[in-house]
Enzyme design. Structure first.
Site, PDB file in Angstrom:
ATOM      1  N   SER A  25      70.397  26.228  22.039  1.00 25.23           N
ATOM      2  CA  SER A  25      71.403  26.555  22.573  1.00 25.23           C
ATOM      3  C   SER A  25      71.458  27.359  23.676  1.00 25.23           C
ATOM      4  CB  SER A  25      72.379  27.085  21.337  1.00 25.23           C
ATOM      5  OG  SER A  25      73.314  28.096  21.797  1.00 25.23           O
ATOM      6  N   TYR A  45      72.232  34.167  14.278  1.00 26.47           N
ATOM      7  CA  TYR A  45      72.257  32.720  14.649  1.00 26.47           C
ATOM      8  C   TYR A  45      71.440  32.416  15.860  1.00 26.47           C
ATOM      9  CZ  TYR A  45      74.147  28.544  17.218  1.00 26.47           C
ATOM     10  OH  TYR A  45      74.069  27.410  17.811  1.00 26.47           O
ATOM     11  N   LYS A  81      67.570  30.363  16.851  1.00 19.02           N
ATOM     12  CA  LYS A  81      67.325  29.274  17.848  1.00 19.02           C
ATOM     13  C   LYS A  81      66.210  29.873  18.889  1.00 19.02           C
ATOM     14  CE  LYS A  81      70.704  26.517  16.888  1.00 19.02           C
ATOM     15  NZ  LYS A  81      70.432  25.236  16.353  1.00 19.02           N
ATOM     16  N   ASN A 121      78.639  24.047  25.568  1.00 18.19           N
ATOM     17  CA  ASN A 121      79.686  23.930  24.545  1.00 18.19           C
ATOM     18  C   ASN A 121      80.048  22.521  24.348  1.00 18.19           C
ATOM     19  OD1 ASN A 121      79.682  26.761  25.703  1.00 18.19           O
ATOM     20  ND2 ASN A 121      81.544  27.217  24.380  1.00 18.19           N
ATOM     21  N   ARG A 151      86.851  39.093  22.277  1.00 19.23           N
ATOM     22  CA  ARG A 151      86.279  38.811  21.074  1.00 19.23           C
ATOM     23  C   ARG A 151      84.790  39.302  21.060  1.00 19.23           C
ATOM     24  NH1 ARG A 151      85.222  32.824  19.034  1.00 19.23           N
ATOM     25  NH2 ARG A 151      83.676  32.567  20.768  1.00 19.23           N
TER      26      ARG A 151
HETATM   27  N1  UFG Z   1      87.968  31.449  22.624  1.00 19.47           N
HETATM   28  C1  UFG Z   1      89.554  31.773  22.602  1.00 19.47           C
HETATM   29  N2  UFG Z   1      90.236  31.699  21.459  1.00 19.47           N
HETATM   30  C2  UFG Z   1      89.603  31.109  20.612  1.00 19.47           C
HETATM   31  C3  UFG Z   1      88.281  30.654  20.385  1.00 19.47           C
HETATM   32  C4  UFG Z   1      87.353  30.914  21.354  1.00 19.47           C
HETATM   33  O1  UFG Z   1      89.804  32.306  23.600  1.00 19.47           O
HETATM   34  O2  UFG Z   1      90.273  30.921  19.310  1.00 19.47           O
HETATM   35  C5  UFG Z   1      87.225  31.822  23.643  1.00 19.47           C
HETATM   36  C6  UFG Z   1      85.991  32.575  23.558  1.00 19.47           C
HETATM   37  O3  UFG Z   1      86.425  33.814  23.674  1.00 19.47           O
HETATM   38  C7  UFG Z   1      84.951  32.140  24.653  1.00 19.47           C
HETATM   39  C8  UFG Z   1      85.380  30.698  24.953  1.00 19.47           C
HETATM   40  O4  UFG Z   1      86.843  30.248  24.378  1.00 19.47           O
HETATM   41  O5  UFG Z   1      85.277  32.657  25.907  1.00 19.47           O
HETATM   42  C9  UFG Z   1      84.518  29.545  24.002  1.00 19.47           C
HETATM   43  O6  UFG Z   1      84.297  30.023  22.712  1.00 19.47           O
HETATM   44  P1  UFG Z   1      83.629  28.977  21.723  1.00 19.47           P
HETATM   45  O7  UFG Z   1      83.680  29.768  20.325  1.00 19.47           O
HETATM   46  O8  UFG Z   1      84.492  27.658  21.616  1.00 19.47           O
HETATM   47  O9  UFG Z   1      82.301  28.979  22.301  1.00 19.47           O
HETATM   48  P2  UFG Z   1      80.974  30.275  22.568  1.00 19.47           P
HETATM   49  O10 UFG Z   1      80.779  29.785  24.069  1.00 19.47           O
HETATM   50  O11 UFG Z   1      81.463  31.347  22.038  1.00 19.47           O
HETATM   51  O12 UFG Z   1      79.981  29.355  21.641  1.00 19.47           O
HETATM   52  C10 UFG Z   1      79.340  28.316  21.690  1.00 19.47           C
HETATM   53  C11 UFG Z   1      78.843  28.088  20.331  1.00 19.47           C
HETATM   54  C12 UFG Z   1      77.837  28.557  19.820  1.00 19.47           C
HETATM   55  C13 UFG Z   1      76.774  28.865  20.735  1.00 19.47           C
HETATM   56  C14 UFG Z   1      77.361  29.235  22.363  1.00 19.47           C
HETATM   57  C15 UFG Z   1      76.074  29.425  23.206  1.00 19.47           C
HETATM   58  O13 UFG Z   1      80.173  27.818  19.497  1.00 19.47           O
HETATM   59  O14 UFG Z   1      77.291  27.987  18.703  1.00 19.47           O
HETATM   60  O15 UFG Z   1      78.534  28.474  22.682  1.00 19.47           O
HETATM   61  O16 UFG Z   1      76.691  29.774  24.360  1.00 19.47           O
HETATM   62  F1  UFG Z   1      75.775  29.562  20.441  1.00 19.47           F
END
Ligand code: UFG
Length: 341
Positions: free
Chosen positions: A127, A152, A156, A182, A298
């Protein structure tokens, strides 16, 4: 002779799409999964899309060393793609031991079985989380791995290191780590897609569930980040494009085209998209209005990350093809399909 690929965690979101693309590329596939975070319907969808009603499926836990050993004895495996792992960042902070046990032990068992059976090609599902909050963007495979911010993410990094070290000690094992950005969207057939359990953590399932009325309102976490519109930047990669990257990587391994025993590739689009842009694009493509609000940041989110994909483009001969619009249309089609069930 067709090459046979073992897909651990092959009934899950990424594994099911990868299985479909492997079969389309002419591989024999054995799917194994403990069904802890997926639904039988996804595997049925794979059988339907591929027309392979006899596609081998083994229900088993990769933490069970004897079961992994039996699997490698039963089938001659040319390559294993290892997906079987837990993946929720927040849950890993609350239950680190569960994450270390599951994610590390399952991969250890795969490596041990690979070694015991005279070597194997191993593709590890890694990841972009290993890069943390990178200083320089986009990140290349040479960008430093920063200390993980969650158990997590740490699993990785540790699994990447386990693979690297196993290969260094035993040249009969070769491996590739694919670092995903993503992954979003669903198969165009809408027979397989993401099936989050409970309230989705990830952005796109939360968006589609809000659009269908399962969730009242999307919270956009933070609009005061140092980015053009104040929301975080990510590299959203279509799930079918991502799956095809696995086919390219596996083919490179089984055809003996690797330049080193252990190789790493970023799998993304190279295109940064903000959360606000993604929401606007989703509304536009699907002709609807989404109920959303801005909320606090978050904890643990990085501000921005996207991939330099040159290495995958050049070495794997792979490039993400689908537009964000196509991918967001597929995500919405999948949510609507689920609602009809
Ligand atoms: N976000 C929101 N609202 C939500 C959910 C997410 O604003 O309800 C935002 C988050 O703050 C972030 C973006 O959308 O800025 C993407 O969030 P995700 O949770 O979809 O994805 P992440 O980038 O946080 O995480 C993903 C995977 C992880 C991995 C990571 C690696 O879910 O497993 O990418 O960069 F580790």
């Amino acid at each position: 002779m067709k090459k046979r690929i073992l897909v651990s965690g092959g009934a899950g979101y990424i594994g099911s799409h990868v299985t479909v693309e492997l079969i389309a590329a002419g591989y024999d596939v054995v799917v194994a999964d403990n069904m802890s975070n997926c639904d039988r319907s996804c595997f049925d969808g794979v059988r339907q899309i591929t027309g392979r009603s006899e596609l081998p499926f083994v229900e088993m836990d990769f933490c069970d060393a004897a079961a992994v050993e039996r699997l490698f004895s039963r089938y001659k495996i040319d390559a294993v793609i290892h997906f079987a792992a837990f993946k929720a960042v927040g849950e890993s902070v609350a239950e680190p031991i569960k994450y270390y046990r599951n994610n590390l032990l399952s991969f250890l068992n795969v490596l041990e079985a690979a070694r015991n059976h005279g070597g194997c090609n191993v593709l590890f599902s890694s990841s972009a989380t290993v890069y943390g909050e990178a200083d320089k963007l986009p990140v290349t495979e040479q960008s430093p791995r920063l200390p993980a911010t969650s158990p997590y993410g740490n699993t990785k990094q540790i699994c990447e290191d386990m693979l690297r070290d196993a290969i260094a000690a035993d040249p009969s094992i070769r491996g590739i780590a694919l670092r995903y950005f993503n992954p979003i969207g669903a198969h165009p057939s809408v027979l397989i897609g993401e099936l989050p359990r409970g309230v989705p953590n990830n952005l796109v399932p939360f968006i589609t569930q809000t659009a269908i009325g399962k969730r009242a309102c999307l919270s956009i976490f933070g609009n005061d980040y140092p980015t053009p519109d104040g929301t975080c930047l990510r590299d959203y990669i279509d799930i079918v494009d991502l799956a095809q990257a696995h086919v390219c990587a596996v083919t490179r391994m089984v055809e003996g085209r690797m330049k080193e025993g252990y190789e790493i590739f970023n799998v993304g689009t190279g295109r940064p998209v903000s959360v606000a842009e993604l929401v606007t694009e989703f509304e536009k493509v699907n002709g609807l209005k989404l109920n959303y609000k801005f909320a606090d940041r978050r904890p643990g989110d990085v501000v921005a990350i996207w991939a330099d994909t040159s290495r995958a483009n050049e070495e794997l001969g792979w490039k993400a093809k689908r537009t964000l619009a196509e991918t967001l249309a597929s995500a919405w089609a999948w949510e609507k399909h689920l609602a009809e069930q």
